[in-house]
Design a protein around this motif. Structure first.
Motif, PDB file in Angstrom:
ATOM      1  N   MET A  77       6.329  57.690  58.257  1.00 48.52           N
ATOM      2  CA  MET A  77       5.800  58.406  57.105  1.00 48.52           C
ATOM      3  C   MET A  77       6.951  58.563  56.117  1.00 48.52           C
ATOM      4  O   MET A  77       7.989  59.115  56.478  1.00 48.52           O
ATOM      5  CB  MET A  77       5.263  59.777  57.521  1.00 48.52           C
ATOM      6  CG  MET A  77       4.248  59.727  58.645  1.00 48.52           C
ATOM      7  SD  MET A  77       3.690  61.394  59.127  1.00 48.52           S
ATOM      8  CE  MET A  77       2.657  60.990  60.553  1.00 48.52           C
ATOM      9  N   ALA A  78       6.778  58.098  54.907  1.00 46.12           N
ATOM     10  CA  ALA A  78       7.895  58.099  53.961  1.00 46.12           C
ATOM     11  C   ALA A  78       7.395  58.346  52.545  1.00 46.12           C
ATOM     12  O   ALA A  78       6.261  58.025  52.196  1.00 46.12           O
ATOM     13  CB  ALA A  78       8.649  56.771  54.033  1.00 46.12           C
ATOM     14  N   GLY A  79       8.296  58.925  51.748  1.00 44.34           N
ATOM     15  CA  GLY A  79       7.970  59.203  50.354  1.00 44.34           C
ATOM     16  C   GLY A  79       8.802  60.360  49.845  1.00 44.34           C
ATOM     17  O   GLY A  79       9.654  60.896  50.556  1.00 44.34           O
ATOM     18  N   PRO A  80       8.562  60.792  48.621  1.00 47.23           N
ATOM     19  CA  PRO A  80       9.371  61.860  48.035  1.00 47.23           C
ATOM     20  C   PRO A  80       9.035  63.224  48.627  1.00 47.23           C
ATOM     21  O   PRO A  80       7.926  63.441  49.118  1.00 47.23           O
ATOM     22  CB  PRO A  80       9.006  61.797  46.552  1.00 47.23           C
ATOM     23  CG  PRO A  80       7.600  61.286  46.546  1.00 47.23           C
ATOM     24  CD  PRO A  80       7.533  60.302  47.677  1.00 47.23           C
ATOM     25  N   CYS A  81       9.996  64.121  48.561  1.00 47.78           N
ATOM     26  CA  CYS A  81       9.763  65.492  49.010  1.00 47.78           C
ATOM     27  C   CYS A  81       8.596  66.093  48.246  1.00 47.78           C
ATOM     28  O   CYS A  81       7.701  66.697  48.838  1.00 47.78           O
ATOM     29  CB  CYS A  81      11.023  66.326  48.805  1.00 47.78           C
ATOM     30  SG  CYS A  81      10.810  68.081  49.159  1.00 47.78           S
ATOM     31  N   SER A  82       8.590  65.918  46.938  1.00 46.32           N
ATOM     32  CA  SER A  82       7.520  66.491  46.118  1.00 46.32           C
ATOM     33  C   SER A  82       7.043  65.477  45.092  1.00 46.32           C
ATOM     34  O   SER A  82       7.772  64.569  44.677  1.00 46.32           O
ATOM     35  CB  SER A  82       8.001  67.758  45.404  1.00 46.32           C
ATOM     36  OG  SER A  82       9.057  67.463  44.520  1.00 46.32           O
ATOM     37  N   VAL A  83       5.791  65.642  44.713  1.00 56.03           N
ATOM     38  CA  VAL A  83       5.214  64.827  43.643  1.00 56.03           C
ATOM     39  C   VAL A  83       5.676  65.419  42.319  1.00 56.03           C
ATOM     40  O   VAL A  83       5.397  66.584  42.019  1.00 56.03           O
ATOM     41  CB  VAL A  83       3.675  64.832  43.720  1.00 56.03           C
ATOM     42  CG1 VAL A  83       3.086  64.020  42.578  1.00 56.03           C
ATOM     43  CG2 VAL A  83       3.201  64.305  45.070  1.00 56.03           C
ATOM     44  N   GLU A  84       6.404  64.622  41.535  1.00 59.64           N
ATOM     45  CA  GLU A  84       6.984  65.122  40.287  1.00 59.64           C
ATOM     46  C   GLU A  84       6.245  64.613  39.051  1.00 59.64           C
ATOM     47  O   GLU A  84       6.130  65.324  38.059  1.00 59.64           O
ATOM     48  CB  GLU A  84       8.450  64.706  40.213  1.00 59.64           C
ATOM     49  CG  GLU A  84       9.287  65.227  41.384  1.00 59.64           C
ATOM     50  CD  GLU A  84      10.659  64.582  41.453  1.00 59.64           C
ATOM     51  OE1 GLU A  84      11.002  63.806  40.521  1.00 59.64           O
ATOM     52  OE2 GLU A  84      11.391  64.826  42.424  1.00 59.64           O
ATOM     53  N   SER A  85       5.782  63.385  39.125  1.00 57.62           N
ATOM     54  CA  SER A  85       5.073  62.778  37.994  1.00 57.62           C
ATOM     55  C   SER A  85       4.368  61.527  38.497  1.00 57.62           C
ATOM     56  O   SER A  85       4.652  61.036  39.595  1.00 57.62           O
ATOM     57  CB  SER A  85       6.046  62.393  36.873  1.00 57.62           C
ATOM     58  OG  SER A  85       6.911  61.350  37.310  1.00 57.62           O
ATOM     59  N   GLN A  86       3.474  60.986  37.693  1.00 61.06           N
ATOM     60  CA  GLN A  86       2.779  59.765  38.093  1.00 61.06           C
ATOM     61  C   GLN A  86       3.768  58.616  38.226  1.00 61.06           C
ATOM     62  O   GLN A  86       3.714  57.851  39.209  1.00 61.06           O
ATOM     63  CB  GLN A  86       1.702  59.402  37.061  1.00 61.06           C
ATOM     64  CG  GLN A  86       0.979  58.096  37.388  1.00 61.06           C
ATOM     65  CD  GLN A  86      -0.223  57.858  36.503  1.00 61.06           C
ATOM     66  OE1 GLN A  86      -1.013  58.755  36.260  1.00 61.06           O
ATOM     67  NE2 GLN A  86      -0.372  56.641  36.011  1.00 61.06           N
ATOM     68  N   GLU A  87       4.671  58.471  37.269  1.00 58.75           N
ATOM     69  CA  GLU A  87       5.643  57.380  37.309  1.00 58.75           C
ATOM     70  C   GLU A  87       6.510  57.473  38.566  1.00 58.75           C
ATOM     71  O   GLU A  87       6.727  56.474  39.267  1.00 58.75           O
ATOM     72  CB  GLU A  87       6.519  57.426  36.054  1.00 58.75           C
ATOM     73  CG  GLU A  87       7.567  56.322  36.015  1.00 58.75           C
ATOM     74  CD  GLU A  87       8.462  56.437  34.795  1.00 58.75           C
ATOM     75  OE1 GLU A  87       9.302  55.534  34.608  1.00 58.75           O
ATOM     76  OE2 GLU A  87       8.335  57.425  34.044  1.00 58.75           O
ATOM     77  N   GLN A  88       7.014  58.684  38.861  1.00 56.93           N
ATOM     78  CA  GLN A  88       7.880  58.869  40.031  1.00 56.93           C
ATOM     79  C   GLN A  88       7.144  58.567  41.318  1.00 56.93           C
ATOM     80  O   GLN A  88       7.638  57.849  42.198  1.00 56.93           O
ATOM     81  CB  GLN A  88       8.410  60.309  40.056  1.00 56.93           C
ATOM     82  CG  GLN A  88       9.130  60.692  41.330  1.00 56.93           C
ATOM     83  CD  GLN A  88       8.288  61.618  42.225  1.00 56.93           C
ATOM     84  OE1 GLN A  88       7.100  61.839  41.971  1.00 56.93           O
ATOM     85  NE2 GLN A  88       8.905  62.159  43.249  1.00 56.93           N
ATOM     86  N   LEU A  89       5.916  59.087  41.475  1.00 53.17           N
ATOM     87  CA  LEU A  89       5.185  58.904  42.717  1.00 53.17           C
ATOM     88  C   LEU A  89       4.812  57.440  42.922  1.00 53.17           C
ATOM     89  O   LEU A  89       4.948  56.914  44.043  1.00 53.17           O
ATOM     90  CB  LEU A  89       3.928  59.770  42.729  1.00 53.17           C
ATOM     91  CG  LEU A  89       3.081  59.663  44.007  1.00 53.17           C
ATOM     92  CD1 LEU A  89       3.872  60.109  45.231  1.00 53.17           C
ATOM     93  CD2 LEU A  89       1.795  60.461  43.882  1.00 53.17           C
ATOM     94  N   MET A  90       4.350  56.765  41.880  1.00 51.65           N
ATOM     95  CA  MET A  90       3.947  55.369  42.026  1.00 51.65           C
ATOM     96  C   MET A  90       5.134  54.484  42.396  1.00 51.65           C
ATOM     97  O   MET A  90       5.016  53.599  43.249  1.00 51.65           O
ATOM     98  CB  MET A  90       3.294  54.865  40.736  1.00 51.65           C
ATOM     99  CG  MET A  90       1.948  55.491  40.446  1.00 51.65           C
ATOM    100  SD  MET A  90       0.745  55.200  41.772  1.00 51.65           S
ATOM    101  CE  MET A  90      -0.624  56.202  41.192  1.00 51.65           C
TER     102      MET A  90
END
Length: 341
Positions: free
Chosen positions: A99-112
């Motif tokens: 399971m991997a990804g950012p600690c928090s969702v910051e913006s659409q650009e960052q998450l994508m």
């Protein structure tokens, strides 16, 4: 108590035993495995001599006491390991799940960008916090509903199932409508009203060990979810608080084999929150795999220096790719020595 049915027991006989137990005001939990049906009875019920009569019912082989306080989570109730499917992905099925990804969702650009890079690296599940519990009230608390909408969009674009945290009973239905796995964070492990609420859903639940929670307390927290009817629980070791200050927390790797012995539930490890430092995520991930963990959860960010939350423990893309390559090689070696606890 456990009621073990004979292998030859008919559906009608199993139904009669279930009705008998419910008539005595027990909560009845059916488990099938090894060719035999088993009932776990929880609650006070109407105890007494009536319990002795169950062994005389047609189709019943024997009854067994459960010595552990965590009844449904124990291997006394279920010897076979639980495999939880997320879409077509098995968690606890013998292969390491990442399971991997950012600690928090910051913006659409960052998450994508993060979503596509973890997919490229071979991750199986996208993690990202829409609601973020923080030690300081002045720190970034997440995007809330907007963050959930972005996670939904990321799943549609990448095909990766998503896991995100729920922080209160009032938010459960909202999070369940988007998440493929609901996360209960370390700070909420003994939020019993929240545990009961997620226990009434049918979504898999990732339950993180608290910073000062014993293994038995972790299993008792899982029991709240199981007793409410949701048997799709994944346990997560994410470090405990000790006197040591060199790392954010102290990763208790001994918890992995101990839990494997005590419970049938899948166990994963979060080396990012345990160490608080990206430098230690790779070696701790190797160690987690070697200890028998069913998966790992790591934080990844395309630009950790600009992250709004936990950038210091987030892997850059090239480090995440290296992690996945090393784990793939190590998994081949470790699988030769794995023994079923």
């Amino acid at each position: 108590m456990i009621i073990v049915m004979k292998e030859s027991a008919s559906a009608e006989q199993i139904g009669r035993v279930k009705n008998w137990a419910e008539a005595l005001d027990f909560q009845v939990h059916l488990c099938r495995g090894g060719g035999q049906a088993r009932f776990g009875l929880t609650g006070e019920g109407r105890r007494g001599s009536c319990l002795k009569t169950v062994e005389s019912l047609p189709g019943v082989e024997k009854t067994l006491p459960i010595s552990k306080p965590y009844k449904l989570a124990s291997r006394e109730f279920q010897k076979e390991r639980t495999i939880i499917t997320v879409g077509e992905l098995p968690v606890g099925g013998g292969r390491l799940v990442v399971m991997a990804g950012p600690c928090s969702v910051e913006s659409q650009e960052q998450l994508m960008e993060c979503a596509f890079l973890v997919k490229k690296g071979g991750a199986h599940i996208l993690r990202g916090g829409a609601f973020k519990p923080r030690s300081s009230p002045y720190s970034f608390q997440g995007l809330g509903e907007e963050g959930l909408a972005l996670l939904k969009k990321a799943r549609e674009k990448t095909g990766l199932p998503v896991i995100t945290e729920v922080m209160s009973p009032e938010e459960v239905e909202l999070v369940v409508s988007v998440a493929d796995i609901i996360q209960i964070g370390a700070r909420n492990i003994q939020n019993f009203s929240l545990l009961r609420k997620v226990g009434r859903t049918d979504k898999p639940v990732l339950l993180k060990r608290g910073m000062m929670t014993t293994i038995e307390e972790l299993l008792m927290a899982a029991e709240y979810i199981l007793a409410a009817g949701n048997h799709r629980v994944i346990l997560c070791e994410r470090g405990i608080r000790t006197f040591e200050t060199a790392t954010r927390n102290t990763l208790d790797l001994s918890a992995v084999p101990v839990l494997k012995e005590l419970t049938h539930l899948p166990v994963i490890v979060d080396p990012s929150h345990a160490s608080g430092n990206w430098r230690y995520v790779l070696p701790l991930s190797r160690a987690a795999l070697a200890c028998g963990a069913d998966g790992i959860m790591v934080e990844v960010h395309h630009n950790p220096q600009e992250a709004l939350c936990d950038g210091g423990q987030s892997l850059k893309p090239e480090r995440f790719y290296r992690l996945m390559e090393e784990l793939s090689l190590l998994e081949t070696i470790v699988s030769r020595f794995k023994e079923d606890c």
